[in-house]
Design a protein around this motif. Sequence first.
Motif, PDB file in Angstrom:
ATOM      1  N   TRP A  37      37.145  61.602  43.453  1.00 22.31           N
ATOM      2  CA  TRP A  37      35.751  62.004  43.515  1.00 22.31           C
ATOM      3  C   TRP A  37      35.013  61.371  42.358  1.00 22.31           C
ATOM      4  N   GLU A  38      33.723  61.264  42.481  1.00 20.62           N
ATOM      5  CA  GLU A  38      32.892  60.592  41.490  1.00 20.62           C
ATOM      6  C   GLU A  38      32.484  61.562  40.386  1.00 20.62           C
ATOM      7  N   LEU A  39      32.548  61.095  39.142  1.00 22.21           N
ATOM      8  CA  LEU A  39      32.047  61.889  38.028  1.00 22.21           C
ATOM      9  C   LEU A  39      30.553  61.626  37.927  1.00 22.21           C
ATOM     10  N   ASN A  40      29.773  62.633  38.240  1.00 26.89           N
ATOM     11  CA  ASN A  40      28.314  62.548  38.204  1.00 26.89           C
ATOM     12  C   ASN A  40      27.800  63.877  37.660  1.00 26.89           C
ATOM     13  N   PRO A  41      26.486  64.055  37.535  1.00 20.40           N
ATOM     14  CA  PRO A  41      25.998  65.316  36.967  1.00 20.40           C
ATOM     15  C   PRO A  41      26.496  66.573  37.700  1.00 20.40           C
ATOM     16  N   VAL A  42      26.634  66.514  39.019  1.00 21.17           N
ATOM     17  CA  VAL A  42      27.095  67.683  39.776  1.00 21.17           C
ATOM     18  C   VAL A  42      28.568  67.959  39.497  1.00 21.17           C
ATOM     19  N   THR A  43      29.427  66.937  39.590  1.00 22.67           N
ATOM     20  CA  THR A  43      30.852  67.155  39.364  1.00 22.67           C
ATOM     21  C   THR A  43      31.141  67.445  37.900  1.00 22.67           C
ATOM     22  N   PHE A  44      30.360  66.858  36.992  1.00 21.29           N
ATOM     23  CA  PHE A  44      30.515  67.168  35.571  1.00 21.29           C
ATOM     24  C   PHE A  44      30.203  68.644  35.326  1.00 21.29           C
ATOM     25  N   GLY A  45      29.158  69.146  35.983  1.00 14.79           N
ATOM     26  CA  GLY A  45      28.826  70.566  35.872  1.00 14.79           C
ATOM     27  C   GLY A  45      29.933  71.452  36.402  1.00 14.79           C
ATOM     28  N   ALA A  46      30.556  71.032  37.519  1.00 13.16           N
ATOM     29  CA  ALA A  46      31.670  71.800  38.079  1.00 13.16           C
ATOM     30  C   ALA A  46      32.849  71.824  37.110  1.00 13.16           C
ATOM     31  N   LEU A  47      33.139  70.694  36.463  1.00  8.01           N
ATOM     32  CA  LEU A  47      34.216  70.655  35.466  1.00  8.01           C
ATOM     33  C   LEU A  47      33.914  71.582  34.295  1.00  8.01           C
ATOM     34  N   ARG A  48      32.685  71.544  33.819  1.00  5.66           N
ATOM     35  CA  ARG A  48      32.317  72.412  32.682  1.00  5.66           C
ATOM     36  C   ARG A  48      32.423  73.882  33.052  1.00  5.66           C
TER      37      ARG A  48
END
Length: 74
Positions: free
Chosen positions: A16-27
């Motif tokens: 999956w791509e690391l973008n603002p949405v997925t970065f937020g999910a990781l955080r």
Amino acid sequence: MSGPTADDLTRSTRLWELNPVTFGALREALPNGLLSYDPEGRGWFEDPILYREGDLLLGVLSHEAFAVLRLSVL
């Protein structure tokens, strides 16, 4: 994974791509950072591995509080 040679230590995986949405999910899943051992809430993963154009960028082994980060000039 195990195998008699390094070539046997590969497998296909969904990326999956690391973008603002997925970065937020990781955080949200790892509020204490990437070296957290216990994901929060519905988090079901640990030991994230990040690639850039197929090359390893970051590999985490959370239960050992260890990570490998590869930096390069772009």
